[in-house]
Design a protein around this motif. Structure first.
Motif, mmCIF file in Angstrom:
data_model
loop_
_atom_site.group_PDB
_atom_site.id
_atom_site.type_symbol
_atom_site.label_atom_id
_atom_site.label_comp_id
_atom_site.label_asym_id
_atom_site.label_seq_id
_atom_site.Cartn_x
_atom_site.Cartn_y
_atom_site.Cartn_z
ATOM 1 N N ASP A 2 19.995 49.021 39.736
ATOM 2 C CA ASP A 2 20.184 50.252 38.968
ATOM 3 C C ASP A 2 21.077 51.275 39.669
ATOM 4 N N LEU B 33 15.694 45.797 42.993
ATOM 5 C CA LEU B 33 15.600 46.626 41.786
ATOM 6 C C LEU B 33 16.408 47.910 41.923
ATOM 7 N N LEU C 162 7.753 47.808 34.928
ATOM 8 C CA LEU C 162 8.725 46.861 34.375
ATOM 9 C C LEU C 162 8.487 46.663 32.880
ATOM 10 N N ASN D 276 12.667 50.692 35.918
ATOM 11 C CA ASN D 276 12.935 49.915 37.136
ATOM 12 C C ASN D 276 12.814 50.740 38.411
ATOM 13 N N GLU E 35 10.046 49.328 31.166
ATOM 14 C CA GLU E 35 11.480 49.344 31.533
ATOM 15 C C GLU E 35 11.852 50.551 32.390
#
Length: 246
Positions: A80, A76, A53, A58, A56
């Protein structure tokens, strides 16, 4: 100087098998791939997820959370757009309806089918372990009305039985199985059954049902429309001589 200290610390932590500190040391040096590899190999899933995280990533974070925190992983993945993975983790988190919603969002037909197959297996486990209410919800979402009806009967819920039977009948009618639709609906909603029999041109079933409902005049009129004069007279003679056809 700082880099040298972390490098020396890394060697110490590795030698001492102090993996948590080793992960942090790699992170401080910007060696994220090495840090994540150690985290995965030695089961520091939460730490690995937090590191992902931080950088970045995910999807990778979700893969770490999937080991012990599948609900976090599912959210998560879903965020995405990885709907198949999200659905599988919702299943692991015992959230089958959310799993259905995720699988239903899959743009890849094969993924969607695989997801629904996994969901169906999950619902069968619920059924055979007598979790009928939960199994009912999934079967209903999947459009498996026969299995849903079976669950409703196990639950002995008259309202559920009626509503599910009507859904089953409507589904059969939609597939042009009008006779089967009528048979399904007959016990709970005979007026619907009459419509399905009419759509399927199953006039003898209509007449039989009308007689069972003591609607002799309608049964006779239907016989006359079908030019079944002998049957019309037989009905009148048996049930009501005032309706005798001349």
């Amino acid at each position: 100087m700082e880099a040298k200290k972390y490098k020396e610390a890394t060697l110490c932590f590795e030698h001492a098998k102090a993996y948590k500190h080793l992960i942090i040391a790699y992170q401080k040096q910007g060696l994220y791939s090495k840090a994540l590899l150690v985290a995965q190999e030695h089961g520091y899933y939460d730490l690995g997820a937090k590191l992902c995280l931080h950088i970045e990533n995910n999807k990778k974070a979700a893969s770490f959370y999937s080991y012990k925190k599948p609900l976090k992983a599912a959210k998560l993945y879903e965020k995405d757009g990885f709907y198949f993975e999200a659905g599988m983790n919702y299943l692991k988190a015992y959230e089958p309806i959310k799993a259905y919603d995720a699988f239903n969002c899959c743009s890849n037909i094969e993924d969607k089918q695989k997801g629904f197959a996994a969901l169906n297996e999950f619902s069968l486990v619920l059924y055979f372990t007598k979790h009928y209410e939960n199994a009912f919800e999934i079967f209903l979402a999947l459009g498996d009305y026969y299995s849903a009806l079976d669950c409703a009967k196990k639950l002995r819920e008259p309202i559920l039985i009626k509503s599910t039977t009507l859904l089953l009948a409507a589904d059969e009618a939609e597939n042009a199985h009008f006779l089967l639709a009528g048979k399904c609906a007959e016990q709970v909603a005979p007026e619907h059954a009459l419509i399905y029999y009419a759509q399927g041109k199953s006039y003898y079933d209509m007449i039989r049902l009308l007689i069972s409902r003591e609607e002799y005049d309608k049964a006779i009129n239907l016989c006359l429309l079908q030019e079944q004069f002998e049957m019309a007279n037989e009905i009148a003679n048996t049930y009501n001589s005032d309706l005798m056809v001349i």
